[in-house]
Design a protein around this motif. Sequence first.
Motif, short mmCIF file in Angstrom:
data_model
loop_
_atom_site.label_atom_id
_atom_site.label_comp_id
_atom_site.label_asym_id
_atom_site.label_seq_id
_atom_site.Cartn_x
_atom_site.Cartn_y
_atom_site.Cartn_z
N PRO A 110 32.16 -1.22 12.80
CA PRO A 110 33.26 -1.96 11.81
C PRO A 110 33.48 -3.12 13.69
O PRO A 110 33.76 -2.65 13.90
N VAL A 111 33.70 -4.47 12.92
CA VAL A 111 33.91 -5.45 14.40
C VAL A 111 32.61 -6.25 14.69
O VAL A 111 32.33 -7.03 14.68
N LEU A 112 32.88 -5.17 15.83
CA LEU A 112 30.93 -5.92 16.66
C LEU A 112 29.70 -5.12 15.37
O LEU A 112 29.21 -6.78 16.02
N GLY A 113 29.73 -5.22 14.54
CA GLY A 113 28.85 -5.20 13.04
C GLY A 113 28.75 -6.52 12.76
O GLY A 113 27.84 -7.47 12.51
N ASP A 114 30.11 -6.99 12.58
CA ASP A 114 30.42 -8.93 12.34
C ASP A 114 30.68 -9.55 13.53
O ASP A 114 30.19 -10.75 13.15
N ILE A 115 30.17 -9.17 14.46
CA ILE A 115 29.92 -10.54 15.27
C ILE A 115 28.15 -11.28 14.99
O ILE A 115 27.26 -10.60 14.80
N PRO A 116 28.91 -12.48 15.05
CA PRO A 116 27.11 -13.25 14.88
C PRO A 116 26.20 -13.31 15.97
O PRO A 116 26.12 -12.99 16.90
N VAL A 117 25.14 -13.39 15.39
CA VAL A 117 23.85 -12.76 15.60
C VAL A 117 23.61 -11.33 16.09
O VAL A 117 22.52 -10.14 15.77
N VAL A 118 24.78 -11.04 17.61
CA VAL A 118 24.56 -10.20 18.58
C VAL A 118 24.92 -8.82 17.73
O VAL A 118 24.20 -7.88 17.05
N GLY A 119 25.99 -8.92 16.53
CA GLY A 119 25.66 -7.57 15.13
C GLY A 119 25.40 -6.85 14.27
O GLY A 119 25.09 -5.93 15.22
N PRO A 120 24.70 -8.08 13.89
CA PRO A 120 23.20 -7.35 13.67
C PRO A 120 22.06 -6.81 13.69
O PRO A 120 21.74 -6.16 13.27
N ILE A 121 22.02 -6.91 14.73
CA ILE A 121 21.06 -6.66 15.75
C ILE A 121 21.08 -5.01 16.04
O ILE A 121 20.48 -4.51 15.62
N LEU A 122 22.47 -5.38 17.03
CA LEU A 122 22.50 -4.12 17.68
C LEU A 122 23.47 -2.90 17.13
O LEU A 122 23.27 -2.08 17.14
N PHE A 123 24.46 -3.81 15.74
CA PHE A 123 25.63 -2.58 15.52
C PHE A 123 25.09 -2.19 14.24
O PHE A 123 26.70 -1.76 13.29
N ARG A 124 24.17 -2.39 13.47
CA ARG A 124 24.36 -2.00 12.11
C ARG A 124 22.67 -1.24 12.27
O ARG A 124 21.50 -1.50 11.29
N GLN A 125 22.72 -0.58 13.12
CA GLN A 125 21.34 0.38 12.88
C GLN A 125 21.77 1.93 13.00
O GLN A 125 22.59 2.00 12.19
N THR A 126 21.28 2.78 12.59
CA THR A 126 21.36 3.84 12.03
C THR A 126 22.29 5.28 13.61
O THR A 126 21.73 4.21 14.75
N VAL A 127 22.47 6.05 13.63
CA VAL A 127 22.92 6.63 14.04
C VAL A 127 21.81 6.86 15.42
O VAL A 127 22.23 6.63 16.51
N LEU A 128 20.54 7.11 15.92
CA LEU A 128 19.74 7.67 16.65
C LEU A 128 19.99 5.96 17.76
O LEU A 128 19.46 6.12 18.74
N VAL A 129 19.52 4.92 17.11
CA VAL A 129 20.06 3.59 17.47
C VAL A 129 20.63 4.28 18.85
O VAL A 129 21.03 3.47 20.17
N TYR A 130 22.36 3.97 18.16
CA TYR A 130 23.43 4.56 18.52
C TYR A 130 23.45 5.19 20.21
O TYR A 130 23.80 5.12 21.47
N LEU A 131 22.57 6.59 19.77
CA LEU A 131 22.50 7.66 20.92
C LEU A 131 21.16 7.15 21.57
O LEU A 131 21.39 7.60 22.98
N MET A 132 20.75 6.32 21.56
CA MET A 132 19.71 5.40 22.16
C MET A 132 20.71 5.24 23.75
O MET A 132 19.84 4.97 24.82
N TYR A 133 21.41 3.91 22.96
CA TYR A 133 22.11 2.93 23.73
C TYR A 133 22.94 4.40 24.41
O TYR A 133 23.09 3.98 26.07
#
Length: 428
Positions: A252-275
């Motif tokens: 939430p919130v981070l996923g709504d940032i234009p351009v950056v949100g859909p790319i980085l914060f609308r991913q699966t759990v494994l992507v967040y674990l990668m970060y």
Amino acid sequence: MSDLSVKTPVPAAATPAVVTPTSAKPSILFGIVTVLLGVLVLLAPRDEDTTFRLATDSDFVQLPEITVPADAATWVLVLLLAACTALAVWQRATGRRTPLWLTVVFAVAAVTAFLCWAAAGGTLPVIGLLGGAVALAVPLTFGALGGVLGERAGVVNIAIDGQLLFGAFAAALVGSIVGSTWAGLAGAMAAGALVALLLGVFAISYYVDQVIVGVVLNVLVIGITSFMFSQVLAPNSAELNSPPRFERMPIPVLGDIPVVGPILFRQTVLVYLMYAAVALVAWALYRTKWGLRVRAVGEHPKAADTVGINVNRTRYRTLLLGGLIAGAGGATYTLVSVSQFNREMTGGAGYIALAAVIFGKWDPIRATLAALLFGFASNLQGVLSVLGSPVPSQFMLMLPYVVTVFAVAGLVGHSRAPAADGVPYRKA
């Protein structure tokens, strides 16, 4: 009698100027890419317009599409590339290194120029292209982090591909039996650590050549997983090769940032674990006593032993940690991309991850950026194929590996591996 001799001050010996050697590879690569793009536009001009879509239908803020004439935009960018090449040549002539910002500007301009030409007459989904690149970079990043840890401790980890493949196999098997994605992820990490343990036994305890051991382990894992697939998984696909999948989990919130949100914060759990893994490995390697010991073991194991560090035990622990991380990357194939295991489904991604380690100069953050570059190249060939690009399909399949070769050969410049990397330690 007066002393008529005059004491003339002796001039101090002139201190030789220290000349920092610079690499000519970046300027040569810049020139080759610029010429290739210029020739491409000359031989195959595109009269259509190229549209770049910067938002998805579900975005809170809808950014307008950008439409440019393909030929004109490409030529403008080629001129910018020529200017960057001239600046790189001037930096080389004056004994200076090519600055990082110049390499970034050149890379972005070159990719944009190619996209303007290749996607002419169509609409390029920028969000899907970059978001898919992040997703495809997950196994490469986890594999690269495992490689960085092993080599920082002095063990060459050629077996990254085996760790990814065995992790994918274990994730499918354990996830199917237990019916849990998290159990599958744990199984993948355990499988990666098992391959790392075998590498450590032969390379650390028995002093076998580490490159040979890594290659043999890769071949061994391919043989074992192929046999198990044909004899166990395929006949019992419903019970043993149908694991659940990690679904996308927008923040939430981070996923709504234009351009950056859909790319980085609308991913699966494994992507967040990668970060999290990238941040933790970088912090631990450079900001903790453990990281200092690991780097000391990789640079000068004898000196580390002298101050009381158990060299081989440190190498074992670091290698096992790297195996756990690399195994998690293998889970991406069967718990995210495809909900089943197939023969050799990693497609040699471990070797690209190893290239990311070298390209990133054995630094976790730089290796991650390199993995993102290779993930972008992999996703680009799929997107352009859907758009009907005139680029031959055979070249599109080659694109990730071509980018890997050009990046490592032309952009890595001067790099130095840890001094004791690949050297077994025999305690006196």
